[in-house]
Every structure is written in structure tokens, then in C-alpha cells.
Design a protein around this motif. Structure first.
Motif, mmCIF file in Angstrom:
data_model
loop_
_atom_site.group_PDB
_atom_site.id
_atom_site.type_symbol
_atom_site.label_atom_id
_atom_site.label_comp_id
_atom_site.label_asym_id
_atom_site.label_seq_id
_atom_site.Cartn_x
_atom_site.Cartn_y
_atom_site.Cartn_z
ATOM 1 N N HIS A 60 0.848 -1.201 0.000
ATOM 2 C CA HIS A 60 0.000 0.000 0.000
ATOM 3 C C HIS A 60 0.884 1.251 0.000
ATOM 4 O O HIS A 60 1.661 1.482 0.932
ATOM 5 C CB HIS A 60 -0.889 -0.051 1.247
ATOM 6 C CG HIS A 60 -1.806 1.118 1.400
ATOM 7 N ND1 HIS A 60 -2.442 1.420 2.591
ATOM 8 C CD2 HIS A 60 -2.220 2.064 0.520
ATOM 9 C CE1 HIS A 60 -3.179 2.488 2.443
ATOM 10 N NE2 HIS A 60 -3.056 2.907 1.189
ATOM 11 N N GLU A 62 1.021 5.494 -0.279
ATOM 12 C CA GLU A 62 0.267 6.746 -0.139
ATOM 13 C C GLU A 62 1.210 7.931 -0.361
ATOM 14 O O GLU A 62 2.321 7.949 0.180
ATOM 15 C CB GLU A 62 -0.344 6.852 1.256
ATOM 16 C CG GLU A 62 -1.322 5.769 1.605
ATOM 17 C CD GLU A 62 -1.680 5.785 3.074
ATOM 18 O OE1 GLU A 62 -2.611 6.523 3.455
ATOM 19 O OE2 GLU A 62 -1.012 5.068 3.840
ATOM 20 N N ARG A 277 -3.220 7.072 -4.006
ATOM 21 C CA ARG A 277 -3.134 5.828 -3.257
ATOM 22 C C ARG A 277 -3.085 4.660 -4.239
ATOM 23 O O ARG A 277 -3.847 4.617 -5.218
ATOM 24 C CB ARG A 277 -4.348 5.672 -2.342
ATOM 25 C CG ARG A 277 -4.229 4.508 -1.355
ATOM 26 C CD ARG A 277 -5.564 4.198 -0.703
ATOM 27 N NE ARG A 277 -6.196 5.301 -0.020
ATOM 28 C CZ ARG A 277 -5.970 5.659 1.230
ATOM 29 N NH1 ARG A 277 -5.050 5.025 1.928
ATOM 30 N NH2 ARG A 277 -6.630 6.655 1.780
#
Length: 487
Positions: A60, A62, A277
Motif C-alpha cells: 500500500h 500513499e 493511493r
């Protein structure tokens, strides 16, 4: 004030230097869906198949999830970038209960030097707060309901180091709905309330409880699937609305393995909503029921209803025992009665006519097929019309004493999982027929799994044809079969 946009209200800082610190809070506002029966990032009320365990590993990224502004001017990014690995797990204890857990591991994060403003640099790596959740299906399409409805409760446990912006206690009740749209699409929505304590930093509140909502749309079927999710949150004190749009794809390239990727941007930004994202990962689905032999092994022969053999003349006597397999006749031989004596030629006519009508009804019922989408036990749009016709036929022919509703699955997936899936399909058809007035004692279900394919499994069309429910008529039912034998 920490904010996600230029023009934020300035922090009430004095002219003197302040010690650089970080508050105990979590920047992360994205909650993954560990079961992912619907979306990866939103809940559409679908649960995993019973006794299935899904393990996920998600990367993930960001970009600028939180920035710092003072006197109406952006001073820098508290977090310019963050890369996290999420370990997720979900297990369906029953068709209506799913348990989930996730653990974030911050691999690397960094921000601008803001010590002069009293904002310390966050730790580069950290183990984040674990999150636990439970979801309960209140309504299920597979059981004949018009839609799926689920309630859930999640909790984030504040166990991590406060220096990494990963620590925060949270309680999050949710309500979600979902509905299958034909055989290819499914839509859903989720509303939740994230109950958090208000955190002040340098005299200004920067995090608080929020009302959250999400809408999702995704495709269904084998192989490649697409999904789209819109997420939004509104703080309870009326601060700025935050929203983001995420889209991506999932691909199941082995029986138990799925790869996925999603990406999106913040549409309206506030605390914790990044400018960009991206997520990508792998998931493995296992069948834990194989460890429970009493629930997954085939039932003993003494507990199963007798197999339904071919009966070409439809007289209720299987061809293997029928001395006249092409001519209807009474048990045990199955041959027509001898020609009546000349003095009573009319007596056999009503019986023969009844036998012909019964044979036609049997053929009509057994010719009906209800097909299902991949990995689904929800009735497709074509099924209700077919089953309405079956219900009318059964109500008109009470002599058809027992109908075995046989569920089938394609060969993709573990055998025990396929048996439970096929049983759930059979239960969905039985439930629908019960709603249409068919007596419960006339319907028996049996999950066949992938044992009896209708077509070749080497083609997509063949696998689609094998995801079916068929009905087999038995006039002499014999020993009853448990309706939950495949579980």
C-alpha cells in the motif's frame, strides 16, 4: 493545524521555539476488507463461503496523506510518502458469520523537516495497530432474500509506537447492503461510524469521530474481475468532507490464488486522505473444513437417500430393476398390466392416462436447470421464471411425492469447498420453491460438488454449464437425506 490543503487555519504557535513532538494518532483512514467477497476496500454485505479462510498480503503506497499549514501557507508534508504492507485474514465460521483481522507494517515513511514548527519527524518503520472485526449476515440472497444485508463491528487496538503516526483506538460499527445484478455485476453500499477520541496538537483538534460511507460496483465471474469504489468521510464536528475514488482489477489465476491491484486519488481532501493511493497484492483462499471430517467427508451410505437411476418410461421403477424399461408399469417388475378381460376394456384407460400424465410431468420437472455465477449461490435472473414453472407443475401433480434438488459446481476449487457451494445452491432453489407453495416434505437437497459434470471442464462454457441445480423426481423416497449433509 495539520491539514491536507493549503489555506488551513494557522496553528496558534508562539514566537518562541517549541519542542518537536508527535501526537498519538493514526494517519491511516483506509480500512481493508479482509474477506473481500465484494470489494477489497469496501463492504457490500457478501461473506466468504462457509469454512473458507482467506489470507492476504497487500502492498500500500500513499503520497502526502498529511501536510502542515501555518498562517494560510503550506509549510511542508508531515508525511510525504508512506509504504505499508498489510497482513489480512478472514474466516467464515458459518454462512452468516465472518471474522477478520489485519495488521499493518510500515515499511518506510518520510516527511519534510518541520521541527522548527514543533512537528517531529515520524519513525521510518513501525508495526501498526492490529484491527479485528466481526460481520454477521442478517439477510442473504442465497437463502432467498431480495438482497444481502450485514452488520459489522471493527476495533483498532492502540498497541503500536506513537512516534510513527500509527497508534489510535477506534470502534467502528457498520451496516452494509449488496445485490447481484444479473450474472455479471454486483452493487453494494456501506455506512459506518468511526468512534475515536478527539486528539489536540498544539491546541488545535486534528482528529475526531467520523461518519463514513462507501459505494461499490464490481463484476463477477471467473478470471479477471473489475471493481470501482467511492469512499467518503465526514467528521462529526462538521470539518471538511474527505472523499476518494479507487478502481482496479482482480485476477484468479489458480484455484486458490488471486492477484489484485487498485489505485485512485483524493477527490476532496482532509486529514489522512492522500493525493494518490495505490494497492497491490496476493490472496490465498483455503478450505478449513477439510480438517473436520465429520462435516466434510461424504455421508455414510446408510444416511444418504438412494441414488436416482435412469427411468426411461417414467413409471417410478429404475431401469436396472424394470423388466419392461420402455413401457410404464407398476412396481416391482415395472411392466404394463395384462390386457383386461373383454368384459371390462375401459378400466385400464384412466390408469394409463394417469401414468402418461405423470411421466410427462416428471420429464418436464427434470428438464429444468438453474445456472449460477462463479463462486455464488445467489439465484440468477433467469432462475425465478424456471422455478415458478416447476412449482406450478409440482402443485398440479401431487403424485410426485419427492423431488431431490441437486446442486452442482465446476471443478475449480477444493472438493470439500465445492460440495458446500453446491449444497448452498440447492438450498437456495429449495427455499424459493417453498416460497412458491411447494410442501417442505416434498423437497430434499443434495450437494454433489463437482462429481457429476454436465459438460467438459476444459472450456469456460463447459464450466458455466456445470454450475447448476437440477431436480430429480422420486416417487418412493426411501431414507431421507439431511438437508445440510454437505456442511
Amino acid at each position: 493545524m495539520w491539514a491536507a490543503a493549503v489555506g488551513a487555519v494557522a496553528l496558534p504557535l508562539g514566537a518562541s521555539a517549541q519542542t518537536a513532538t508527535l501526537p498519538a494518532l493514526s494517519v491511516e483512514r483506509l480500512t481493508l476488507n479482509p474477506g473481500a467477497a465484494d470489494s477489497l476496500v469496501a463492504d457490500g454485505a457478501a461473506l466468504l463461503a462457509p469454512r473458507a479462510l482467506r489470507l492476504g498480503l497487500t502492498g500500500h503506497y500513499e503520497r502526502t496523506p498529511i501536510e502542515y499549514a501555518r498562517d494560510g501557507e503550506l509549510r511542508g508534508a508531515v508525511l510525504g510518502s508512506r509504504f505499508t504492507t498489510h497482513l489480512t485474514a478472514a474466516w467464515a465460521a458459518t454462512p452468516w458469520l465472518e471474522l477478520g483481522a489485519q495488521l499493518p507494517l510500515v515499511v518506510h515513511q518520510q516527511g519534510d523537516a518541520l521541527e522548527a514548527f514543533g512537528v517531529a519527524q515520524p519513525a521510518a518503520t513501525a508495526v501498526g495497530d492490529p484491527r479485528l472485526q466481526v460481520r454477521v449476515a442478517a439477510l442473504r440472497e442465497a437463502a432467498g432474500a431480495p438482497l444481502d444485508l450485514a452488520v459489522g463491528l471493527g476495533a483498532q487496538l492502540p498497541l503500536s509506537n506513537r512516534s510513527a503516526l500509527t497508534r489510535e483506538s477506534e470502534l467502528r460499527p457498520t451496516l452494509s447492503v449488496g445485490r447481484t445484478l444479473g450474472s455479471l455485476l454486483r452493487a453494494g453500499a456501506e455506512v459506518g461510524f468511526s468512534l475515536r477520541r478527539t486528539v489536540d496538537f498544539q491546541g488545535t483538534p486534528i482528529t475526531r469521530s467520523e461518519l463514513e460511507a462507501a459505494a461499490l460496483l464490481h463484476t463477477q465471474g471467473e478470471g479477471l474481475r473489475g471493481e470501482l469504489a467511492l469512499r467518503a468521510s465526514l467528521p462529526t464536528d462538521g470539518a471538511r468532507l474527505s472523499s476518494e475514488l479507487l478502481g482496479g482489477a482482480r485476477y484468479r489465476f489458480a484455484q486458490r490464488v488471486e492477484a489484485y491491484a487498485l489505485a485512485g486519488a483524493g477527490l476532496s481532501r482532509s486529514f489522512g486522505t492522500p493525493t494518490f493511493r495505490g494497492l497491490a497484492g496476493l490472496a490465498f483462499t483455503l478450505d478449513t473444513a477439510t480438517a473436520s471430517s465429520s462435516r466434510t467427508s461424504a455421508p455414510a451410505p446408510s444416511s444418504r437417500a438412494p441414488e436416482v437411476s435412469a427411468d426411461r418410461d417414467g413409471d417410478g421403477v429404475a431401469d436396472a430393476r424394470d423388466a419392461c424399461p420402455t413401457e410404464p408399469g407398476p412396481a416391482p417388475q415395472g411392466c404394463p398390466a395384462p390386457a383386461p378381460a373383454p368384459q371390462a376394456p375401459v378400466a385400464a384407460a384412466p390408469q394409463a392416462e394417469a401414468q402418461r400424465a405423470r411421466a410427462e410431468a416428471v420429464k418436464h420437472v427434470e428438464a429444468q436447470v438453474c445456472l449460477f455465477a462463479w463462486n455464488s449461490s445467489a439465484l440468477s435472473q433467469a432462475c425465478p421464471a424456471t422455478l415458478d414453472d416447476v412449482a406450478r407443475t409440482l402443485q398440479a401433480h401431487e403424485e410426485l411425492e419427492l423431488v431431490v434438488v441437486e446442486g452442482h459446481a465446476d471443478s475449480e476449487g477444493p472438493p470439500a469447498y465445492n460440495r458446500r457451494l453446491s449444497q448452498a445452491r440447492a438450498e437456495a432453489v429449495r427455499h424459493y420453491l417453498l416460497q412458491r407453495g411447494v410442501a417442505p416434505e416434498r423437497l430434499q437437497t443434495r450437494g454433489r460438488g463437482s462429481e457429476q459434470p454436465e459438460a467438459a471442464e476444459s472450456t469456460r462454457a463447459g464450466r458455466r454449464a456445470n454450475r447448476r441445480v437440477r431436480l430429480v423426481v422420486q416417487v418412493q423416497p426411501g431414507e431421507q437425506t439431511s438437508q445440510s449433509e454437505a456442511y
